[in-house]
Write an enzyme that holds these catalytic residues in place. Structure first.
Site, short mmCIF file in Angstrom:
data_model
loop_
_atom_site.label_atom_id
_atom_site.label_comp_id
_atom_site.label_asym_id
_atom_site.label_seq_id
_atom_site.Cartn_x
_atom_site.Cartn_y
_atom_site.Cartn_z
N GLN A 10 -24.76 -29.45 -30.92
CA GLN A 10 -24.20 -30.68 -31.47
C GLN A 10 -25.15 -31.86 -31.26
O GLN A 10 -26.11 -31.78 -30.50
CB GLN A 10 -22.85 -30.98 -30.83
CG GLN A 10 -22.90 -31.00 -29.30
CD GLN A 10 -21.59 -30.63 -28.65
OE1 GLN A 10 -20.54 -30.72 -29.26
NE2 GLN A 10 -21.64 -30.25 -27.38
N HIS A 66 -7.86 -38.08 -19.29
CA HIS A 66 -8.14 -37.10 -18.23
C HIS A 66 -7.00 -36.97 -17.22
O HIS A 66 -6.70 -35.88 -16.77
CB HIS A 66 -9.46 -37.47 -17.53
CG HIS A 66 -10.64 -37.29 -18.43
ND1 HIS A 66 -11.54 -38.30 -18.70
CD2 HIS A 66 -11.06 -36.23 -19.14
CE1 HIS A 66 -12.47 -37.85 -19.53
NE2 HIS A 66 -12.20 -36.61 -19.82
N ASP A 90 -18.53 -24.71 -20.12
CA ASP A 90 -18.87 -25.53 -21.29
C ASP A 90 -20.08 -24.91 -21.97
O ASP A 90 -21.10 -24.65 -21.31
CB ASP A 90 -19.16 -26.98 -20.88
CG ASP A 90 -19.17 -27.90 -22.10
OD1 ASP A 90 -18.32 -28.82 -22.15
OD2 ASP A 90 -20.00 -27.69 -23.01
N GLY A 150 -16.53 -20.39 -24.21
CA GLY A 150 -15.27 -20.32 -23.48
C GLY A 150 -14.37 -19.19 -23.97
O GLY A 150 -13.69 -18.53 -23.18
N ASP A 157 -10.28 -28.55 -22.57
CA ASP A 157 -10.70 -29.92 -22.87
C ASP A 157 -11.82 -29.84 -23.90
O ASP A 157 -12.99 -30.03 -23.60
CB ASP A 157 -11.19 -30.59 -21.59
CG ASP A 157 -11.64 -32.03 -21.83
OD1 ASP A 157 -11.42 -32.55 -22.93
OD2 ASP A 157 -12.24 -32.62 -20.90
N1 AG3 Z 1 -12.12 -34.15 -25.67
C1 AG3 Z 1 -12.01 -34.44 -27.04
C2 AG3 Z 1 -10.77 -35.06 -27.50
C3 AG3 Z 1 -10.76 -35.14 -28.97
C4 AG3 Z 1 -11.34 -36.40 -29.49
N2 AG3 Z 1 -11.15 -36.39 -30.90
C5 AG3 Z 1 -11.15 -37.44 -31.68
N3 AG3 Z 1 -11.29 -38.63 -31.21
N4 AG3 Z 1 -10.97 -37.22 -32.93
C6 AG3 Z 1 -12.56 -35.23 -24.91
C7 AG3 Z 1 -13.58 -34.89 -23.94
C8 AG3 Z 1 -13.38 -35.71 -22.74
N5 AG3 Z 1 -13.45 -34.92 -21.59
#
Ligand code: AG3
Length: 280
Positions: free
Chosen positions: A33, A64, A108, A140, A157
């Site tokens: 990414q 969180h 991750d 994962g 997450d």
């Molecule tokens: N995890 C992603 C949450 C999704 C965000 N999506 C969005 N804004 N469309 C967050 C990672 C933080 N640990």
């Protein structure tokens, strides 16, 4: 300076957030990414993956704290925890606040995110140096496939469930998670906005119901995610996730026993919006 604007590129939301930025601190295309870190006037630093803001320093606690503490306090004695995704370390930091937790495996896929977090987000990534933590940089989905009765709590997450993260909301995946959990284990995953992604959320909940005897849904307001009212889906083998099983002895900004109970959708409302006929 306030007129240098970053427009979020969130392809799954019908709205775009714009941030006044002070400085671009980092940009790199990793194997998986595009990683961008910017500093802003109002939110502190932002971590942006493929154009979507994952966290800001000011409000990251809202996401969180609720992602981690709700499943952990719904469990009597969580000792072994799996986090899938979460390479920034925010969820890990919250999980480690639980003294009963002896081991956290964080999987991750992208090690670059962890490196970037260690460099730019020390208040999130502090937990990586804790001796209870094992970090694996692999897929994962494939990792969970190999586990059996190993974890008390599994937390997903992930980025938005599209592209490589889509596998993490399939029924197959939930079956592997079920097997990876001990006999009283709990799963929780972030499942997008109640307003903008309700159809996707319904699908996830339906798949969870096929697998877990107890499923539920809670939500909290995350001010930087489009749609704000952010959902968290739960699958539980034994414990009612609405109940707090232990004394809340962690230091948090918002999460408390009172808010634990408050963040679950009232039962009738939950039923109503999960029904097939209900549309927004
Ligand atoms: N995890 C992603 C949450 C999704 C965000 N999506 C969005 N804004 N469309 C967050 C990672 C933080 N640990």
């Amino acid at each position: 300076m306030r007129d240098v604007i970053f427009f979020e590129r969130d392809p799954y939301a019908p709205i775009r957030h714009a941030y006044a930025i002070k400085e671009v601190l980092y940009y790199k295309k990793s194997k998986y990414q595009e990683i961008l870190v910017v500093d802003t006037e109002d939110f502190g630093k932002l971590l942006i993956l493929d154009g979507v803001v994952q966290l800001d320093e000011r409000f990251e606690f809202t996401y969180h704290e609720f992602l981690a503490h709700v499943p952990l306090f719904a469990h009597q004695n969580p000792r072994s925890v799996l986090i899938i995704g979460g390479g920034d370390g925010g969820t890990l930091r919250e999980v480690l606040k639980h003294k009963c937790v002896e081991r956290v495996v964080l999987v991750d896929i992208d090690e670059e995110v962890i490196k970037v977090s260690k460099r730019f987000f020390p208040t999130l990534s502090s937990g990586f140096s804790d001796s209870r933590v094992i970090v694996l940089n692999e897929d994962g989905y494939e990792f969970v496939k190999k586990c059996e009765a190993e974890f008390d709590v599994v937390i997903v997450d992930s980025t938005d469930p599209v592209g490589f993260a889509h596998a993490l909301i399939t029924e197959d995946f939930f079956r592997y998670v079920f097997r990876a959990l001990k006999e009283d284990g709990i799963y929780v995953g972030q499942t997008e906005s109640l307003y903008y992604h309700l159809e996707l959320l319904k699908k996830v909940q339906k798949s969870l119901r096929e697998v877990f005897p107890i499923t539920d849904l809670y939500a909290w307001v995350v001010p930087i995610y489009a749609g704000y009212w952010w959902s968290f889906s739960v699958g539980s083998k034994k414990f009612n996730p609405r109940e707090v099983k232990r004394k809340v002895d962690v230091n948090t900004k918002f999460y408390s026993e009172e808010l634990h109970k408050h963040c679950f959708l009232p039962k009738n409302f939950y039923k109503k919006i999960m029904s097939e006929e209900f549309k927004l």
